[in-house]
Design an enzyme around this catalytic site. Structure first.
Site, PDB file in Angstrom:
ATOM      1  N   ASN A  14       4.462  -5.092 -17.717  1.00 49.81           N
ATOM      2  CA  ASN A  14       4.010  -3.720 -17.959  1.00 49.81           C
ATOM      3  C   ASN A  14       2.523  -3.774 -18.270  1.00 49.81           C
ATOM      4  OD1 ASN A  14       3.431  -1.131 -19.250  1.00 49.81           O
ATOM      5  ND2 ASN A  14       5.645  -0.850 -19.134  1.00 49.81           N
ATOM      6  N   GLY A  70       1.819  -7.230 -10.905  1.00 51.92           N
ATOM      7  CA  GLY A  70       2.654  -6.274 -11.634  1.00 51.92           C
ATOM      8  C   GLY A  70       4.108  -6.376 -11.231  1.00 51.92           C
ATOM      9  N   THR A  71       4.374  -7.104 -10.144  1.00 54.45           N
ATOM     10  CA  THR A  71       5.741  -7.262  -9.620  1.00 54.45           C
ATOM     11  C   THR A  71       6.677  -7.763 -10.717  1.00 54.45           C
ATOM     12  OG1 THR A  71       4.765  -7.891  -7.517  1.00 54.45           O
ATOM     13  CG2 THR A  71       7.100  -8.427  -7.831  1.00 54.45           C
ATOM     14  N   ALA A  86       0.800  -1.236   0.000  1.00 56.31           N
ATOM     15  CA  ALA A  86       0.000   0.000   0.000  1.00 56.31           C
ATOM     16  C   ALA A  86       0.828   1.279   0.000  1.00 56.31           C
ATOM     17  CB  ALA A  86      -0.920  -0.013   1.223  1.00 56.31           C
ATOM     18  N   SER A  87       1.962   1.277   0.672  1.00 63.58           N
ATOM     19  CA  SER A  87       2.724   2.533   0.806  1.00 63.58           C
ATOM     20  C   SER A  87       3.674   2.763  -0.364  1.00 63.58           C
ATOM     21  CB  SER A  87       3.523   2.526   2.115  1.00 63.58           C
ATOM     22  OG  SER A  87       4.666   1.700   1.973  1.00 63.58           O
ATOM     23  N   GLY A 101      11.234  -5.430 -16.366  1.00 60.12           N
ATOM     24  CA  GLY A 101      10.291  -6.457 -16.830  1.00 60.12           C
ATOM     25  C   GLY A 101       9.806  -6.130 -18.237  1.00 60.12           C
ATOM     26  N   HIS A 147      14.876   3.970 -16.051  1.00 61.98           N
ATOM     27  CA  HIS A 147      13.958   4.029 -14.903  1.00 61.98           C
ATOM     28  C   HIS A 147      14.560   4.887 -13.799  1.00 61.98           C
ATOM     29  CE1 HIS A 147      11.946   0.576 -16.807  1.00 61.98           C
ATOM     30  NE2 HIS A 147      10.878   0.977 -16.131  1.00 61.98           N
ATOM     31  N   MET A 189       3.681   2.393  -6.579  1.00 60.01           N
ATOM     32  CA  MET A 189       2.532   1.875  -7.319  1.00 60.01           C
ATOM     33  C   MET A 189       1.347   1.637  -6.395  1.00 60.01           C
ATOM     34  SD  MET A 189       2.759   1.901 -10.502  1.00 60.01           S
ATOM     35  CE  MET A 189       1.192   1.072 -10.697  1.00 60.01           C
ATOM     36  N   LYS A 219      14.766   1.841  -8.646  1.00 58.44           N
ATOM     37  CA  LYS A 219      14.415   0.525  -9.226  1.00 58.44           C
ATOM     38  C   LYS A 219      15.483  -0.495  -8.877  1.00 58.44           C
ATOM     39  CE  LYS A 219      12.729  -1.767 -13.361  1.00 58.44           C
ATOM     40  NZ  LYS A 219      11.633  -2.402 -12.620  1.00 58.44           N
TER      41      LYS A 219
END
Ligand code: NAD
Length: 269
Positions: free
Chosen positions: A127, A101-102, A12-13, A168, A158, A16, A162
């Site tokens: 993506n 999405g990881t 959550a934090s 990915g 990026h 994304m 990252k």
């Protein structure tokens, strides 16, 4: 009970995570029913809206994923490979659609998703944006049309935080180029040259990673031959494109047969 799917956001934090919470709460087609962070995080027990510095949303941050997933129809997960594997098993137990999405998962970790996919829908993509998934299709077509006189190089950029490289997305583009050429990416992949590498090997697909500042995500697929070059480029300037794609995947997955899917399925490309 309402027919609008309930969504849990993990991580959550995170960059994304916060974008996903905003996207789900802004949507008329989904409800935010839970948010998960890792045990020991400052946000545990707080209202997630207040933790994000805004209005209360009536949803507390928990470190108990199964309890959260039991209330939901979908889990949207942009965290880290180990956490994603744990969430896959729990999402399957709760029969939730798991949108992953990881990035940075190893081949073994990807294979370990299969038992969960026997019981629930998994949508995984390096993506989630419409533009990049179109770029993947274009890359496959251009690679199929050109011969090995055209050297293929994938250059990605990026932000400074990252943790995995190549991205990915760069790997998705590399797979697409290899598929277009009818070769196996692992046989031709040439990552991050350094030192006396010798001349470029014909047919190789090169990868290069730039890291800096707040770059959201930039990808070039270069086809370079003597006398001419083609560059296919995608520039992301707002993380909302990934969050919108992920929510679309969560809604698309409702009622689909268990199994593993990607954004090409979701977008019908
Ligand atoms: P980030 O570091 O800002 O956020 C990751 C969050 O996951 C953190 O809040 C962290 O505390 C949390 N987390 C880690 N382990 C956890 C656990 N066990 N339980 C609960 N929460 C846990 O990273 P980010 O920039 O938000 O990116 C997250 C992932 O999403 C990365 O793998 C990144 O490459 C990927 N990503 C994918 C796309 C896509 O379209 N597929 C787009 C952007 C980012």
């Amino acid at each position: 009970m309402t027919h609008i799917p309930g969504i849990v956001i993990t991580g959550a934090s995170g960059r994304m995570g916060q974008m996903l919470i905003k996207t789900v709460t802004d949507s008329d087609h989904a409800r935010l029913v839970g948010v998960v962070e890792r045990a020991g995080h400052d946000w545990i027990g707080q209202d997630v809206g207040e933790a994000m510095g805004g209005q209360a949303l009536g949803v507390s941050v928990t470190d108990d994923p199964l309890e959260a997933f039991a209330q939901a129809q979908a889990v949207i997960d942009f965290t880290a490979p180990e956490a994603t594997l744990e969430f896959a098993a729990l999402a399957a137990q709760a029969r939730c659609v798991h949108v992953i999405g990881t990035t940075g998962m190893t081949d073994e970790q990807i294979a370990a998703l299969e038992p969960a996919a026997r019981h629930a829908v998994i949508v995984r993509a390096g993506n989630m944006s419409l533009g990049v998934n179109l770029l993947v299709q274009l890359t496959k077509k251009v690679a199929a049309a050109l011969d090995e006189d055209f050297d293929i190089e994938i250059i990605e950029g990026h932000h400074q935080h990252k943790v995995d490289a190549p991205s990915g997305t760069a790997l998705m583009l590399g797979e697409a180029a290899a598929e277009g050429r009818g070769v196996n990416l692992t046989d031709v992949s040439d990552r991050g040259r350094d030192g006396i590498t010798g001349a470029r090997k014909r047919g190789d697909i090169g990868f290069h990673a730039i890291r800096g500042g707040d770059i959201v995500g930039e990808h070039d697929v270069l086809f370079a031959a003597p006398g001419e070059r083609i560059v296919l480029r995608h520039l992301a300037s707002d993380r909302a494109i990934f969050a919108r794609g992920a929510l679309k995947a969560a809604l698309w997955g409702q009622g689909k047969a268990p199994g593993q899917y990607d954004m090409v399925d979701v977008l019908g490309l």
